[in-house]
Design an enzyme around this catalytic site. Structure first.
Site, PDB file in Angstrom:
ATOM      1  N   THR A  96       0.870  -1.168   0.000  1.00  0.00           N
ATOM      2  CA  THR A  96       0.000   0.000   0.000  1.00  0.00           C
ATOM      3  C   THR A  96       0.911   1.223   0.000  1.00  0.00           C
ATOM      4  OG1 THR A  96      -1.779  -1.128   1.177  1.00  0.00           O
ATOM      5  CG2 THR A  96      -1.766   1.282   1.257  1.00  0.00           C
ATOM      6  N   LYS A 171      -7.354   1.541  -3.004  1.00  0.00           N
ATOM      7  CA  LYS A 171      -7.018   1.176  -1.624  1.00  0.00           C
ATOM      8  C   LYS A 171      -7.260   2.355  -0.682  1.00  0.00           C
ATOM      9  CE  LYS A 171      -5.508  -1.313   1.817  1.00  0.00           C
ATOM     10  NZ  LYS A 171      -4.231  -2.006   1.881  1.00  0.00           N
ATOM     11  N   LYS A 239      -0.109   5.619   8.281  1.00  0.00           N
ATOM     12  CA  LYS A 239       0.623   5.811   7.029  1.00  0.00           C
ATOM     13  C   LYS A 239      -0.347   5.883   5.861  1.00  0.00           C
ATOM     14  CE  LYS A 239       1.992   2.469   4.705  1.00  0.00           C
ATOM     15  NZ  LYS A 239       1.516   1.660   3.538  1.00  0.00           N
TER      16      LYS A 239
END
Length: 291
Positions: A96, A171, A239
């Site tokens: 990711t 995502k 993050k």
């Protein structure tokens, strides 16, 4: 098919195992060599000392590491995966990461005749171990066609969503949804506790109706047991939400719920819960109520 898997964390380790068990010839690399050696012994595969050596002669090279910088460290440079890849092979990045990195890697791969798919996953460690991940892909139809059936080794849903970078953007959509849902569940359970209800019984009832969610199905019991080592860590969620908020600013969007939940996760980190899973928003609420 010869494949390589770079990055044997809690996700990559079982994903590489599913590839080996599906009949592919797998060579792995991990920045902690002992973990790669252990995987190779456990699954009768091979390990390599550098990403480039792992990628040599592979039809597909999979990467699953932590962030943009981690991806660059294992893909680029004289010992990186790309240096070892052959023309006509394909790089699949399960990390990711940012959509900008996906575009960067797509261009670099094109320049040397290598295909590229950005393919972040959802489903967590349990999904990786059970082989039922969701894979969100960005890239060309031709590159996707080369990897789709192989990705099915550890996924129940694999979908091409657009050009390079589209998987990473999808995502981000996924993480926006999760942030709001987990906070809603934490608030609901806190309300139930304060109101004197049997929260487990309440959830058993409402999970049969419109309130049902994956988070409710898979996390409410561990939340009630004050257990937060069952999934995606808060540090990684922050993050990801940072990537979301950066992209939102560039799109001229305000995401107030996402921003608020991110600030709550910052509080969880300050409580020492950076490695707790994302359902620890309930722990935060309980702690704040007790103050």
């Amino acid at each position: 098919m010869k494949v390589s898997f770079i990055g044997l964390g809690v996700m990559g380790y079982p994903m590489a195992a599913h590839l080996q068990q599906s009949g592919h010839e797998v060579t792995v690399f991990n920045r902690t060599p002992e973990r790669a050696a252990h995987w190779a012994q456990q699954y009768n595969g091979r390990s390599a000392s550098t990403p480039g050596l792992a990628a040599r002669d592979a039809d597909i090279v999979f990467v699953c590491v932590g962030n943009d910088d981690d991806v660059r460290s294992v893909v680029l440079g004289k010992d990186g995966a790309l240096a070892g890849m052959s023309r006509g092979s394909t790089l699949v990045d399960h990390t990711t990461a940012s959509a900008d990195l996906a575009l960067e890697l797509h261009a670099l791969c094109q320049s040397v005749g290598v295909g590229f798919i950005d393919a972040p996953v959802s489903g967590g460690q349990a999904g990786a171990e059970k082989g039922v991940l969701t894979v969100m892909c960005g890239g060309t139809h031709d590159d996707f066609a080369k990897v789709e059936s192989v990705l099915a080794s550890y996924a129940r849903c694999v979908r091409l969503l657009g050009a390079a970078g589209s998987g990473q953007l999808a995502k981000m959509v996924n993480q926006i949804c999760i942030a709001g849902i987990v906070q809603g569940l934490a608030e609901a359970m806190t309300f139930s506790e304060r109101a004197g209800l049997d929260t487990a019984a309440v959830i058993e009832v409402i999970r049969q109706g419109a309130a049902q969610s994956w988070q409710m199905e898979n996390r409410y019991q561990t939340m009630l047991q004050d257990q937060y080592n069952h999934g995606f860590a808060v540090d990684w969620m922050r993050k990801d939400l940072g990537l979301v908020q950066d992209r939102a600013k560039r799109l001229g969007l305000s995401l107030p719920v996402t921003e608020l939940v991110d600030s709550y996760y910052a509080e969880v980190q300050a409580m020492g819960g950076g490695r707790w899973d994302t359902s620890s928003l309930f722990k935060r609420m309980q702690t704040n109520i007790g103050e």
